[in-house]
Design a protein around this motif. Sequence first.
Motif, mmCIF file in Angstrom:
data_model
loop_
_atom_site.group_PDB
_atom_site.id
_atom_site.type_symbol
_atom_site.label_atom_id
_atom_site.label_comp_id
_atom_site.label_asym_id
_atom_site.label_seq_id
_atom_site.Cartn_x
_atom_site.Cartn_y
_atom_site.Cartn_z
ATOM 1 N N LEU A 53 56.912 43.164 32.547
ATOM 2 C CA LEU A 53 56.281 43.043 33.967
ATOM 3 C C LEU A 53 56.613 41.431 33.772
ATOM 4 N N VAL A 54 56.144 40.597 32.539
ATOM 5 C CA VAL A 54 56.455 39.230 32.400
ATOM 6 C C VAL A 54 57.973 38.880 33.033
ATOM 7 N N THR A 92 54.729 40.124 45.639
ATOM 8 C CA THR A 92 54.800 41.441 45.756
ATOM 9 C C THR A 92 54.712 41.953 44.388
ATOM 10 N N ILE A 93 55.257 41.449 43.658
ATOM 11 C CA ILE A 93 55.254 42.083 41.968
ATOM 12 C C ILE A 93 53.880 41.789 41.379
ATOM 13 N N SER A 94 53.305 40.415 42.013
ATOM 14 C CA SER A 94 51.873 40.267 41.099
ATOM 15 C C SER A 94 50.806 41.554 41.601
ATOM 16 N N GLN A 95 51.257 42.381 42.733
ATOM 17 C CA GLN A 95 50.430 43.278 42.950
ATOM 18 C C GLN A 95 50.307 44.676 41.686
ATOM 19 N N LYS A 96 51.295 44.484 40.934
ATOM 20 C CA LYS A 96 51.505 45.161 39.793
ATOM 21 C C LYS A 96 50.500 44.909 38.709
ATOM 22 N N ILE A 97 49.922 43.943 38.867
ATOM 23 C CA ILE A 97 48.869 43.310 37.694
ATOM 24 C C ILE A 97 47.641 44.206 37.959
ATOM 25 N N ARG A 98 47.178 44.599 39.039
ATOM 26 C CA ARG A 98 46.339 45.531 39.203
ATOM 27 C C ARG A 98 46.379 46.766 38.609
ATOM 28 N N GLN A 99 47.658 47.346 38.772
ATOM 29 C CA GLN A 99 47.915 48.722 37.906
ATOM 30 C C GLN A 99 47.908 48.661 36.412
ATOM 31 N N LEU A 100 48.341 47.427 35.922
ATOM 32 C CA LEU A 100 48.443 47.155 34.875
ATOM 33 C C LEU A 100 46.862 46.906 34.122
ATOM 34 N N PHE A 101 45.876 46.404 34.739
ATOM 35 C CA PHE A 101 44.528 46.293 34.569
ATOM 36 C C PHE A 101 43.930 47.692 34.284
ATOM 37 N N ILE A 125 46.272 39.938 30.923
ATOM 38 C CA ILE A 125 45.836 39.478 32.489
ATOM 39 C C ILE A 125 46.028 37.825 32.560
ATOM 40 N N SER A 126 45.435 37.359 31.545
ATOM 41 C CA SER A 126 45.557 35.938 31.771
ATOM 42 C C SER A 126 47.070 35.554 31.551
#
Length: 631
Positions: free
Chosen positions: A280-281, A295-304, A321-322
């Motif tokens: 993801l990074v 758009t891709i930053s929305q995947k951060i919630r899925q990762l969390f 997350i940081s």
Amino acid sequence: MFEIRDHLFSHPPFRNLPEEVVDALVPHIEVTYFQAGSMILSQGQENHFLFVIRSGAVEIIRSSGELYTRMGEGECFGQFALMRKKRVRYAARAIEDTLVYKIPDDQFQQLIDTYDRFADFMEEDHSTRLKNALGRSVHENRNPLMTSRVRKLIRQNIISAPPHITIQQAAVLMTEKRVSSLVLVKEDPSEDKSPIVGLLTDRDLRKRVIAKGLPLSTCVENIMSTDIICLQASNYAFDAMLTMMRHNLHHLPILDQHTPVGVITVADLIRYESHGSVYLVGDIFRQKTVENLATISQKIRQLFVQLVNEDANSHTIGAAISRMGISISQRLLQLGEKELGPPPIPYCLLALGSMARDEMTIVTDQDNAFILDDAFDPDTHDPYFKSLARFLSDGLDQCGFPYCTGDIMATNTQWRQPLSVWKTYFTDWIDTPDPEALLHASIFFDLDGIFGETGFASQLRQLVMDKAKDSRRFLACLARNALLRRPPLGFFRKFVLEHDGRHQKTFNLKRRGTAPVADLARVHALACGAMPLNTEERLAHVKETPLLAEGVGDDLLDALELISIVRIRHQARQVEAGISPDNNVIPETLSSFERNHLKDAFQIISQAQSFLKYRYNVSPAMQTGIKPFRK
């Protein structure tokens, strides 16, 4: 009789006993009333009963006369005397009219001899109960990132060569050995330093050789990467993940002390981190527009959510997350420089607060600042950096990191200044401290340079380390401010809830839980010159010094982990339910396990705050007059 039975069944450890056992216990129970202010147990007296509070409140007093803890409905005391020669060590006094159930020693001994969970509960104090609860959580942790050493990720022996070989020789060797990287080493390595001088990868061959048409006879040392980041084989896979995320690496050389033993790749790591955070990074840095980045930053919630469901601990989740937030900030500045042109003078982006501490969750805002080179001329240079700061701040907002309500952003001229001005800020904060000014400036004592001339940030951190530990007034002011955010535990160990507003009948797990621990850890770390920013790492460092009594640091670490885990699980459940996540929990929605152990954790924090006031000589006058900072 039924009332006694039902009351016992509603509280640990009786709820874990068979029904018939509790039924048989009830006829032996005495019901006794104590008036407010009366002694229930005195130090040194004989005791032959376990006391269970039916109503009212009791305080337990140390032999020194200091308060140990307060207890309310459903809690037990007197058990330690029953297990230690029947002599009372800590006195007990009713602090309001109190009704207790007294269970005789014979029945108590039968229960602890027969039921292990009952015995375990009676032998533990709040810190031990919390430690054991966390121990079970760690044992059940399914996330191999925290349990697997880096050496397990290495799939083959290291392939190395001297840096004077040609590009063709290097390509032939990499092809024969079927590797995507070649480690370049000294021919006569010294014993005290790593022999690695460079790294050559397939990507280097494409970008630096083929794309530029270099002859194959070119020496490898002319094209190899020389700024090499390595990791020890004894580190955990989690450390490898963070290192590769932080620096956007595809290959990571591994050392055993000073000896190279292998290279791990993103593909090696992905076997252990099914959530794909390293990939993801990489995706973040491939985005060409702010819109695509959003758009891709929305995947951060899925990762969390995935990390939470994999039972990752709070440090793993906060750091991952940081690192996502840092990567997005870095990419935004790259895009900003592409749009606005190269910066006219060097600068550094500061991450502040939870991002700098590697403690972000998905409920966060943006806290950042610019350090500018001392060649800064406001008329000539500030229009560029003002535009760049706006580009960054607007982009972060689009990517799910809202604007800071306290205006701690590089868009604020006050936080977009030359290095010399920043040094003046910190010198004034430390040498002539003002509690109210520090209340809003404490976030700057958690700073990390994440883009540009990061050496500017290192200079500020060193300045703070050199000055803070010798400024008693500064530490006292910082400690005073750390006492403003109290855990939500009332006089009788009941949760203190918000009384009005949209969050009424809740308590805030960040403002009243994790933030007080971060605040007091910061004070202790600055007092002893500890360099780490992460709260867990700060406490680990501080507990090795004489500053804290033995066991206190471990208790605080356990309390922090428990509160953090409850907080992130609360947020993950909200995300899965399609609810906007927050930090406010309704006690009734928590499990009994979470409620009981949160009380233990909050009790530990309260005791640590009491010590903070004593240790840094926070006077009563310093504790009044300023409202708590709610950031």
